[in-house]
Motif scaffolding. Structure first.
Motif, PDB file in Angstrom:
ATOM      1  N   GLU A   1      37.335  39.594  50.404  1.00 15.24           N
ATOM      2  CA  GLU A   1      37.582  38.525  49.457  1.00 15.24           C
ATOM      3  C   GLU A   1      36.754  38.739  48.205  1.00 15.24           C
ATOM      4  O   GLU A   1      35.573  39.071  48.275  1.00 15.24           O
ATOM      5  CB  GLU A   1      37.233  37.184  50.099  1.00 15.24           C
ATOM      6  CG  GLU A   1      37.787  36.030  49.332  1.00 15.24           C
ATOM      7  CD  GLU A   1      37.756  34.754  50.150  1.00 15.24           C
ATOM      8  OE1 GLU A   1      37.526  33.711  49.546  1.00 15.24           O
ATOM      9  OE2 GLU A   1      37.945  34.818  51.361  1.00 15.24           O
TER      10      GLU A   1
ATOM     11  N   ASN B   1      39.198  34.862  43.901  1.00 16.54           N
ATOM     12  CA  ASN B   1      40.401  34.261  44.482  1.00 16.54           C
ATOM     13  C   ASN B   1      41.289  35.284  45.167  1.00 16.54           C
ATOM     14  O   ASN B   1      42.436  34.995  45.463  1.00 16.54           O
ATOM     15  CB  ASN B   1      41.207  33.545  43.397  1.00 16.54           C
ATOM     16  CG  ASN B   1      40.495  32.311  42.896  1.00 16.54           C
ATOM     17  OD1 ASN B   1      39.656  31.751  43.585  1.00 16.54           O
ATOM     18  ND2 ASN B   1      40.817  31.886  41.693  1.00 16.54           N
ATOM     19  N   ARG B   2      40.764  36.465  45.440  1.00 18.73           N
ATOM     20  CA  ARG B   2      41.577  37.514  46.040  1.00 18.73           C
ATOM     21  C   ARG B   2      41.288  37.604  47.530  1.00 18.73           C
ATOM     22  O   ARG B   2      40.147  37.599  47.966  1.00 18.73           O
ATOM     23  CB  ARG B   2      41.280  38.855  45.384  1.00 18.73           C
ATOM     24  CG  ARG B   2      42.182  39.942  45.874  1.00 18.73           C
ATOM     25  CD  ARG B   2      42.002  41.257  45.215  1.00 18.73           C
ATOM     26  NE  ARG B   2      40.967  41.306  44.222  1.00 18.73           N
ATOM     27  CZ  ARG B   2      40.721  42.349  43.463  1.00 18.73           C
ATOM     28  NH1 ARG B   2      41.439  43.423  43.580  1.00 18.73           N
ATOM     29  NH2 ARG B   2      39.758  42.328  42.579  1.00 18.73           N
TER      30      ARG B   2
ATOM     31  N   SER C   1      46.590  38.336  48.322  1.00 19.20           N
ATOM     32  CA  SER C   1      46.753  37.083  47.580  1.00 19.20           C
ATOM     33  C   SER C   1      45.710  37.028  46.481  1.00 19.20           C
ATOM     34  O   SER C   1      44.535  37.320  46.713  1.00 19.20           O
ATOM     35  CB  SER C   1      46.556  35.883  48.504  1.00 19.20           C
ATOM     36  OG  SER C   1      47.470  35.917  49.558  1.00 19.20           O
ATOM     37  N   HIS C   2      46.156  36.677  45.286  1.00 16.03           N
ATOM     38  CA  HIS C   2      45.230  36.488  44.169  1.00 16.03           C
ATOM     39  C   HIS C   2      45.739  35.316  43.368  1.00 16.03           C
ATOM     40  O   HIS C   2      46.796  35.358  42.768  1.00 16.03           O
ATOM     41  CB  HIS C   2      45.063  37.750  43.319  1.00 16.03           C
ATOM     42  CG  HIS C   2      46.342  38.493  43.088  1.00 16.03           C
ATOM     43  ND1 HIS C   2      47.155  38.271  42.012  1.00 16.03           N
ATOM     44  CD2 HIS C   2      46.945  39.441  43.834  1.00 16.03           C
ATOM     45  CE1 HIS C   2      48.218  39.068  42.089  1.00 16.03           C
ATOM     46  NE2 HIS C   2      48.122  39.779  43.178  1.00 16.03           N
TER      47      HIS C   2
END
Length: 60
Positions: free
Chosen positions: A2, A5-6, A22-23
């Motif tokens: 992580e 926000n990734r 996810s980002h």
């Protein structure tokens, strides 16, 4: 893994290796065969090793 926000998740989905990145609000999903995932692993290992070796090289 992580970073801010990734998020990177790796799961097994039937006969595929599923990588979801996810980002923010965006999400990318990759489905790789075992052979493709193995090749990716080798490429990542080689690239990381090369990166670490280059950090030790001092350019004046």
């Amino acid at each position: 893994m992580e970073k801010k926000n990734r998020r990177i998740n790796v799961d097994i989905e039937r006969k595929w290796i599923r990588i979801s990145i996810s980002h923010g609000k965006d999400e990318e999903i990759l489905k790789l065969s075992l052979e493709e995932a193995t090749n990716l692993k080798e490429q990542l290992n080689n690239t990381i090793e090369d990166y670490l070796q280059r950090q030790n090289i001092r350019i004046d």
